[in-house]
Design a protein around this motif. Structure first.
Motif, mmCIF file in Angstrom:
data_model
loop_
_atom_site.group_PDB
_atom_site.id
_atom_site.type_symbol
_atom_site.label_atom_id
_atom_site.label_comp_id
_atom_site.label_asym_id
_atom_site.label_seq_id
_atom_site.Cartn_x
_atom_site.Cartn_y
_atom_site.Cartn_z
ATOM 1 N N LYS A 174 1.504 3.213 -6.194
ATOM 2 C CA LYS A 174 0.042 3.180 -6.252
ATOM 3 C C LYS A 174 -0.493 4.518 -5.775
ATOM 4 O O LYS A 174 -0.008 5.060 -4.780
ATOM 5 C CB LYS A 174 -0.516 2.062 -5.361
ATOM 6 C CG LYS A 174 -0.053 0.664 -5.734
ATOM 7 C CD LYS A 174 -0.396 -0.345 -4.650
ATOM 8 C CE LYS A 174 0.299 -1.668 -4.895
ATOM 9 N NZ LYS A 174 1.765 -1.621 -4.685
ATOM 10 N N VAL A 192 -1.052 -0.587 6.213
ATOM 11 C CA VAL A 192 -1.759 0.663 5.879
ATOM 12 C C VAL A 192 -1.558 1.730 6.950
ATOM 13 O O VAL A 192 -2.033 2.853 6.805
ATOM 14 C CB VAL A 192 -3.275 0.422 5.687
ATOM 15 C CG1 VAL A 192 -3.543 -0.537 4.544
ATOM 16 C CG2 VAL A 192 -3.932 -0.074 6.973
ATOM 17 N N ASN A 237 -4.785 2.151 -4.131
ATOM 18 C CA ASN A 237 -4.649 1.545 -2.806
ATOM 19 C C ASN A 237 -5.979 0.987 -2.318
ATOM 20 O O ASN A 237 -6.046 -0.128 -1.777
ATOM 21 C CB ASN A 237 -4.122 2.578 -1.802
ATOM 22 C CG ASN A 237 -2.657 2.894 -1.985
ATOM 23 O OD1 ASN A 237 -1.854 2.013 -2.266
ATOM 24 N ND2 ASN A 237 -2.291 4.154 -1.819
ATOM 25 N N MET A 242 -3.150 7.170 2.016
ATOM 26 C CA MET A 242 -4.480 6.775 1.537
ATOM 27 C C MET A 242 -5.547 7.103 2.584
ATOM 28 O O MET A 242 -6.700 7.343 2.241
ATOM 29 C CB MET A 242 -4.518 5.279 1.179
ATOM 30 C CG MET A 242 -4.322 4.333 2.353
ATOM 31 S SD MET A 242 -4.203 2.586 1.864
ATOM 32 C CE MET A 242 -5.898 2.218 1.378
ATOM 33 N N PHE A 288 0.847 -1.203 0.000
ATOM 34 C CA PHE A 288 0.000 0.000 0.000
ATOM 35 C C PHE A 288 0.878 1.247 0.000
ATOM 36 O O PHE A 288 1.778 1.380 0.827
ATOM 37 C CB PHE A 288 -0.926 -0.001 1.215
ATOM 38 C CG PHE A 288 -1.982 -1.068 1.167
ATOM 39 C CD1 PHE A 288 -3.101 -0.918 0.349
ATOM 40 C CD2 PHE A 288 -1.863 -2.222 1.925
ATOM 41 C CE1 PHE A 288 -4.071 -1.899 0.289
ATOM 42 C CE2 PHE A 288 -2.835 -3.214 1.872
ATOM 43 C CZ PHE A 288 -3.939 -3.053 1.050
ATOM 44 N N THR A 338 -3.942 6.869 -4.455
ATOM 45 C CA THR A 338 -4.944 6.603 -3.416
ATOM 46 C C THR A 338 -6.045 5.679 -3.908
ATOM 47 O O THR A 338 -6.420 4.710 -3.232
ATOM 48 C CB THR A 338 -5.538 7.930 -2.903
ATOM 49 O OG1 THR A 338 -4.488 8.714 -2.321
ATOM 50 C CG2 THR A 338 -6.602 7.687 -1.841
#
Length: 273
Positions: free
Chosen positions: A192, A218, A197, A223, A188, A194
């Motif tokens: 990547k 996370v 994710n 994110m 995450f 948001t």
């Protein structure tokens, strides 16, 4: 679903917590927070009391656009702390967060038990063979590029297919070399955006196809705080929400800054099974 850490079998049928100990001055949330041995020991003791199974030591910041440091500097930051922690807490299970094979080798020789590699061997061609020689569990994360440029590599036709292909390829390579215990991390925040994710979290259970434990990291990431329009400092509640979802979708390890809350999340979520 077990992994062997220095002769101790860790059963991941029940999810476990990995506490983060950053030894970097520039990590996105707690960079520079632990400046001396006393602060480090207090933090680790708290994490262990709150039932962290693993403590993950990172001496190279992998946040987007992080400063690159030398292998010598990474070793200088990490080895004394590994020695300190293994001497103070003999039963501790330390994971070393590095993509460099020499750092991994020396960390294991000094008492660490697992290697956590953000690049799954892609940034150091000797990493997988080193892990195979060491015969320790290997956490392989999905990332494209390097920490310095990974956010330029966020184009996917189908992100879950891309992750499954990536892990299938890396797992096959690891097995060929003789690595036995493996864990996958979808990465995450690494290469990547948001939306991507959340797409990975939404479909996290699809990664079960590779038949390995899934680690979810996370904790306090962008994110969460970009979505909520706050900061990493204010992202604990959001972290707990997303950790709950990750557990429901099959995560077996939660890698977190806040161990107590993650342990409670696991205990409460278990009541739904």
């Amino acid at each position: 679903m077990t992994i062997n850490c220095k002769g101790k079998l860790i059963d991941l049928t029940t999810p476990k917590v990995m506490g983060i100990l950053n030894l970097t001055p520039d990590s996105f949330y707690d960079g520079g927070k632990y400046k001396n041995e006393s602060q480090i020991l207090t933090q680790v003791e708290t994490m262990l009391k709150n039932e962290a199974t693993f403590i993950d030591i990172g001496a190279y910041s992998s946040r987007p656009n992080a400063q690159h440091i030398s292998e010598t500097e990474e070793l200088k930051r990490s080895l004394p702390i590994i020695n300190l922690l293994t001497n103070t807490f003999p039963e501790i299970i330390l994971s070393v967060d590095t993509f460099r094979s020499e750092v991994a080798k020396q960390a294991i020789e000094h008492g660490a038990a697992l290697v956590n590699d953000i690049s799954a061997g892609m940034l150091d061609k000797n990493m997988m063979q080193t892990v195979a020689n060491l015969q320790v569990p290997y956490i392989m994360m999905h990332m494209k590029g390097t920490p310095q440029n990974m956010q330029e590599h966020t184009t996917y036709k189908n992100i879950m297919k891309a992750l499954i292909f990536y892990f299938s390829e890396r797992i096959a390579e690891a097995k060929k070399l003789g690595i036995n215990d493996m864990i996958i991390d979808p990465g995450f925040g690494f290469a990547k955006n948001t939306a991507q994710n959340f797409e990975v979290l939404k479909h996290l259970e699809l990664l079960k196809i590779v038949d390995l434990p899934i680690l979810a990291g996370v904790s306090r990431k962008s994110m969460i705080y970009k979505t909520l329009e706050n900061t990493a400092k204010d992202a604990l509640n959001g972290t707990t929400v997303l950790n709950t979802i990750a557990l429901q979708k099959g995560a077996k390890i939660l890698r977190v800054h806040d161990v107590k809350e993650a342990t409670e999340t696991i205990k409460l979520t278990a009541q739904l099974n």
